[in-house]
Motif scaffolding. Structure first.
Motif, PDB file in Angstrom:
ATOM      1  N   MET A  56       0.822  -1.205   0.000  1.00  0.00           N
ATOM      2  CA  MET A  56       0.000   0.000   0.000  1.00  0.00           C
ATOM      3  C   MET A  56       0.860   1.260   0.000  1.00  0.00           C
ATOM      4  SD  MET A  56      -3.162  -0.767  -0.259  1.00  0.00           S
ATOM      5  CE  MET A  56      -2.642  -2.119  -1.313  1.00  0.00           C
ATOM      6  N   ILE A  57       1.956   1.236   0.751  1.00  0.00           N
ATOM      7  CA  ILE A  57       2.869   2.388   0.755  1.00  0.00           C
ATOM      8  C   ILE A  57       3.486   2.575  -0.627  1.00  0.00           C
ATOM      9  CG2 ILE A  57       5.007   3.300   1.734  1.00  0.00           C
ATOM     10  CD1 ILE A  57       4.295   1.865   4.337  1.00  0.00           C
ATOM     11  N   GLN A  58       3.907   1.476  -1.248  1.00  0.00           N
ATOM     12  CA  GLN A  58       4.482   1.553  -2.594  1.00  0.00           C
ATOM     13  C   GLN A  58       3.485   2.149  -3.586  1.00  0.00           C
ATOM     14  OE1 GLN A  58       5.760  -2.776  -2.585  1.00  0.00           O
ATOM     15  NE2 GLN A  58       7.450  -1.910  -3.729  1.00  0.00           N
ATOM     16  N   LEU A  59       2.242   1.689  -3.545  1.00  0.00           N
ATOM     17  CA  LEU A  59       1.241   2.159  -4.498  1.00  0.00           C
ATOM     18  C   LEU A  59       0.874   3.621  -4.245  1.00  0.00           C
ATOM     19  CD1 LEU A  59      -1.093  -0.967  -4.701  1.00  0.00           C
ATOM     20  CD2 LEU A  59       0.617  -0.213  -6.356  1.00  0.00           C
ATOM     21  N   LEU A  60       0.803   4.022  -2.987  1.00  0.00           N
ATOM     22  CA  LEU A  60       0.495   5.421  -2.687  1.00  0.00           C
ATOM     23  C   LEU A  60       1.596   6.346  -3.205  1.00  0.00           C
ATOM     24  CD1 LEU A  60      -0.975   5.168   0.934  1.00  0.00           C
ATOM     25  CD2 LEU A  60      -2.202   5.750  -1.166  1.00  0.00           C
ATOM     26  N   VAL A  61       2.850   5.952  -3.002  1.00  0.00           N
ATOM     27  CA  VAL A  61       3.972   6.749  -3.514  1.00  0.00           C
ATOM     28  C   VAL A  61       3.929   6.806  -5.036  1.00  0.00           C
ATOM     29  CG1 VAL A  61       6.487   6.816  -3.731  1.00  0.00           C
ATOM     30  CG2 VAL A  61       5.445   6.326  -1.520  1.00  0.00           C
ATOM     31  N   THR A  62       3.641   5.682  -5.671  1.00  0.00           N
ATOM     32  CA  THR A  62       3.598   5.641  -7.134  1.00  0.00           C
ATOM     33  C   THR A  62       2.473   6.506  -7.684  1.00  0.00           C
ATOM     34  OG1 THR A  62       4.466   3.379  -7.073  1.00  0.00           O
ATOM     35  CG2 THR A  62       3.444   4.108  -9.121  1.00  0.00           C
ATOM     36  N   ALA A  64       1.083   9.054  -6.263  1.00  0.00           N
ATOM     37  CA  ALA A  64       1.416  10.460  -6.023  1.00  0.00           C
ATOM     38  C   ALA A  64       2.389  10.986  -7.077  1.00  0.00           C
ATOM     39  CB  ALA A  64       2.009  10.617  -4.625  1.00  0.00           C
ATOM     40  N   ILE A  65       3.433  10.206  -7.387  1.00  0.00           N
ATOM     41  CA  ILE A  65       4.424  10.650  -8.381  1.00  0.00           C
ATOM     42  C   ILE A  65       3.812  10.691  -9.778  1.00  0.00           C
ATOM     43  CG2 ILE A  65       6.592  10.019  -9.512  1.00  0.00           C
ATOM     44  CD1 ILE A  65       7.601   9.005  -6.846  1.00  0.00           C
ATOM     45  N   VAL A  66       3.016   9.696 -10.131  1.00  0.00           N
ATOM     46  CA  VAL A  66       2.354   9.699 -11.446  1.00  0.00           C
ATOM     47  C   VAL A  66       1.413  10.893 -11.565  1.00  0.00           C
ATOM     48  CG1 VAL A  66       0.668   8.464 -12.865  1.00  0.00           C
ATOM     49  CG2 VAL A  66       2.563   7.216 -11.830  1.00  0.00           C
ATOM     50  N   SER A  67       0.707  11.212 -10.494  1.00  0.00           N
ATOM     51  CA  SER A  67      -0.210  12.369 -10.528  1.00  0.00           C
ATOM     52  C   SER A  67       0.552  13.672 -10.723  1.00  0.00           C
ATOM     53  CB  SER A  67      -1.021  12.422  -9.222  1.00  0.00           C
ATOM     54  OG  SER A  67      -1.785  11.250  -9.064  1.00  0.00           O
ATOM     55  N   VAL A  68       1.681  13.824 -10.031  1.00  0.00           N
ATOM     56  CA  VAL A  68       2.486  15.046 -10.181  1.00  0.00           C
ATOM     57  C   VAL A  68       3.008  15.160 -11.609  1.00  0.00           C
ATOM     58  CG1 VAL A  68       4.623  16.184  -9.479  1.00  0.00           C
ATOM     59  CG2 VAL A  68       3.106  15.209  -7.753  1.00  0.00           C
ATOM     60  N   PHE A  69       3.534  14.072 -12.147  1.00  0.00           N
ATOM     61  CA  PHE A  69       4.096  14.095 -13.494  1.00  0.00           C
ATOM     62  C   PHE A  69       3.029  14.285 -14.565  1.00  0.00           C
ATOM     63  CE2 PHE A  69       8.420  11.764 -13.019  1.00  0.00           C
ATOM     64  CZ  PHE A  69       8.702  12.526 -11.903  1.00  0.00           C
ATOM     65  N   THR A 118      12.867   0.863  -1.260  1.00  0.00           N
ATOM     66  CA  THR A 118      12.469   2.271  -1.407  1.00  0.00           C
ATOM     67  C   THR A 118      13.043   2.869  -2.686  1.00  0.00           C
ATOM     68  OG1 THR A 118      12.391   2.528   0.996  1.00  0.00           O
ATOM     69  CG2 THR A 118      12.552   4.545  -0.326  1.00  0.00           C
ATOM     70  N   VAL A 119      14.320   2.614  -2.951  1.00  0.00           N
ATOM     71  CA  VAL A 119      14.944   3.109  -4.185  1.00  0.00           C
ATOM     72  C   VAL A 119      14.271   2.488  -5.402  1.00  0.00           C
ATOM     73  CG1 VAL A 119      17.098   3.223  -5.499  1.00  0.00           C
ATOM     74  CG2 VAL A 119      17.133   3.518  -3.015  1.00  0.00           C
ATOM     75  N   PHE A 120      13.986   1.197  -5.321  1.00  0.00           N
ATOM     76  CA  PHE A 120      13.307   0.502  -6.413  1.00  0.00           C
ATOM     77  C   PHE A 120      11.940   1.120  -6.691  1.00  0.00           C
ATOM     78  CE2 PHE A 120      10.099  -2.660  -7.481  1.00  0.00           C
ATOM     79  CZ  PHE A 120      10.589  -3.163  -8.673  1.00  0.00           C
ATOM     80  N   THR A 121      11.174   1.375  -5.645  1.00  0.00           N
ATOM     81  CA  THR A 121       9.829   1.935  -5.808  1.00  0.00           C
ATOM     82  C   THR A 121       9.878   3.338  -6.396  1.00  0.00           C
ATOM     83  OG1 THR A 121       9.063   0.635  -3.908  1.00  0.00           O
ATOM     84  CG2 THR A 121       7.695   2.481  -4.594  1.00  0.00           C
ATOM     85  N   LEU A 122      10.801   4.168  -5.914  1.00  0.00           N
ATOM     86  CA  LEU A 122      10.900   5.538  -6.430  1.00  0.00           C
ATOM     87  C   LEU A 122      11.312   5.546  -7.903  1.00  0.00           C
ATOM     88  CD1 LEU A 122      12.603   7.340  -3.397  1.00  0.00           C
ATOM     89  CD2 LEU A 122      10.228   7.537  -4.158  1.00  0.00           C
ATOM     90  N   SER A 123      12.244   4.680  -8.274  1.00  0.00           N
ATOM     91  CA  SER A 123      12.682   4.634  -9.672  1.00  0.00           C
ATOM     92  C   SER A 123      11.565   4.134 -10.578  1.00  0.00           C
ATOM     93  CB  SER A 123      13.917   3.752  -9.806  1.00  0.00           C
ATOM     94  OG  SER A 123      13.657   2.436  -9.355  1.00  0.00           O
ATOM     95  N   MET A 124      10.847   3.108 -10.162  1.00  0.00           N
ATOM     96  CA  MET A 124       9.731   2.607 -10.963  1.00  0.00           C
ATOM     97  C   MET A 124       8.610   3.645 -11.061  1.00  0.00           C
ATOM     98  SD  MET A 124       8.166   0.485 -12.821  1.00  0.00           S
ATOM     99  CE  MET A 124       8.890  -1.140 -12.805  1.00  0.00           C
ATOM    100  N   ALA A 125       8.336   4.339  -9.959  1.00  0.00           N
ATOM    101  CA  ALA A 125       7.304   5.381  -9.970  1.00  0.00           C
ATOM    102  C   ALA A 125       7.681   6.516 -10.919  1.00  0.00           C
ATOM    103  CB  ALA A 125       7.090   5.911  -8.556  1.00  0.00           C
ATOM    104  N   CYS A 126       8.953   6.889 -10.940  1.00  0.00           N
ATOM    105  CA  CYS A 126       9.405   7.934 -11.866  1.00  0.00           C
ATOM    106  C   CYS A 126       9.285   7.471 -13.318  1.00  0.00           C
ATOM    107  CB  CYS A 126      10.843   8.335 -11.548  1.00  0.00           C
ATOM    108  SG  CYS A 126      11.048   9.229  -9.996  1.00  0.00           S
TER     109      CYS A 126
END
Length: 261
Positions: A56-62, A64-69, A118-126
């Motif tokens: 759930m934390i991974q998906l929320l971060v993803t 959020a980043i997709v929405s910003v981009f 965390t690094v994996f999730t941020l890179s995939m979200a970007c």
């Protein structure tokens, strides 16, 4: 004489008693088995809760980043004019994925497992934010909604059904081969001209494949199927389910997404 009498009496008592019966030897076994079974179920429930909390934390971060981009114009313009950021995100994603997948001791070692995840999730979200920025906002929102509904339905199905999806790895392998052949065909055909129907077939097969993978990886958590995951592999379990959801979203975006005007 007294000592000899005591020894003879003890030997006679043992001979008269004889070996214990089956019922006497197995007394308390069912209670011990029930206790172990209850402990295993308790550990499995904690394991499932831990996996879904991380997911759930991974998906929320993803999201959020997709929405910003997607919705913030300055950020969207910046990333579209700097494609090198996508390559950097891809290389980071690939390196962390290899580390978490291949190094079993590393993904079980705290806190390095959480740092790498965390690094994996941020890179995939970007990466997904970069891809989503080229689609219109309605398409991205629609695909996010469809992905959420599909994931909810597949999760409920996987936990309630008696069908063992983990035993259907042959079907998944065949679909992977078909998808690979479609990708090779696309790479050959695209330089000579874009074929929309071939790309659509590739995207549909990909969406079906990762929906099945989502059911497969979800049932690996349950513990009563042909294949299961160890409760120590909560990072690996969260990683697999997260990738299934992300790839499902990306293929749905290719099917239903419309480019920006």
């Amino acid at each position: 004489m007294i000592t000899l009498y005591i020894q003879v009496s003890a030997a006679g008592k043992l001979d008269s008693e004889g070996p214990p019966s089956y019922q006497e030897a197995t007394t308390g076994y069912e209670e011990m088995q029930a206790q172990f079974s209850w402990d295993d179920k308790a550990v499995r429930r904690i394991f499932i809760r831990k996996v879904y909390a991380i997911l759930m934390i991974q998906l929320l971060v993803t999201v959020a980043i997709v929405s910003v981009f997607t919705f913030w114009e300055p950020v969207r313009f910046f990333i579209q004019t700097h494609p090198g950021l996508y390559m950097a995100s891809y290389l980071t994603f690939f390196a962390t994925y290899i580390a978490l997948s291949c190094c079993g001791d590393l993904r079980r070692q705290f806190p390095w497992n959480l740092i790498l995840l965390t690094v994996f999730t941020l890179s995939m979200a970007c990466m997904m934010g970069f891809v989503s920025s080229f689609y219109n906002t309605k398409s991205v929102t629609l695909c996010l909604g469809i992905t959420a509904l599909v994931c909810l339905s597949v999760t409920i199905f996987s936990f309630q059904t008696k069908i063992d999806v983990t035993s259907c790895h042959g079907v998944l392998f065949v679909l992977c081969v078909v998808m690979l052949l479609c990708a090779v065909t696309l790479s050959i055909v695209v330089p000579f001209g874009y074929v929309p129907w071939l790309h659509a077939i590739y995207a549909v097969i990909g969406a079906i494949l990762f929906t099945l993978f989502l059911a497969f990886d979800t049932q690996l958590l349950i513990g009563n199927k042909s294949y299961t995951l160890s409760p120590e592999e909560y990072i690996f379990a969260a990683l697999n389910i997260y990738l299934d959801i992300i790839y499902l979203f990306s293929f749905l975006l290719q099917i239903f997404g419309g480019g920006r005007e």
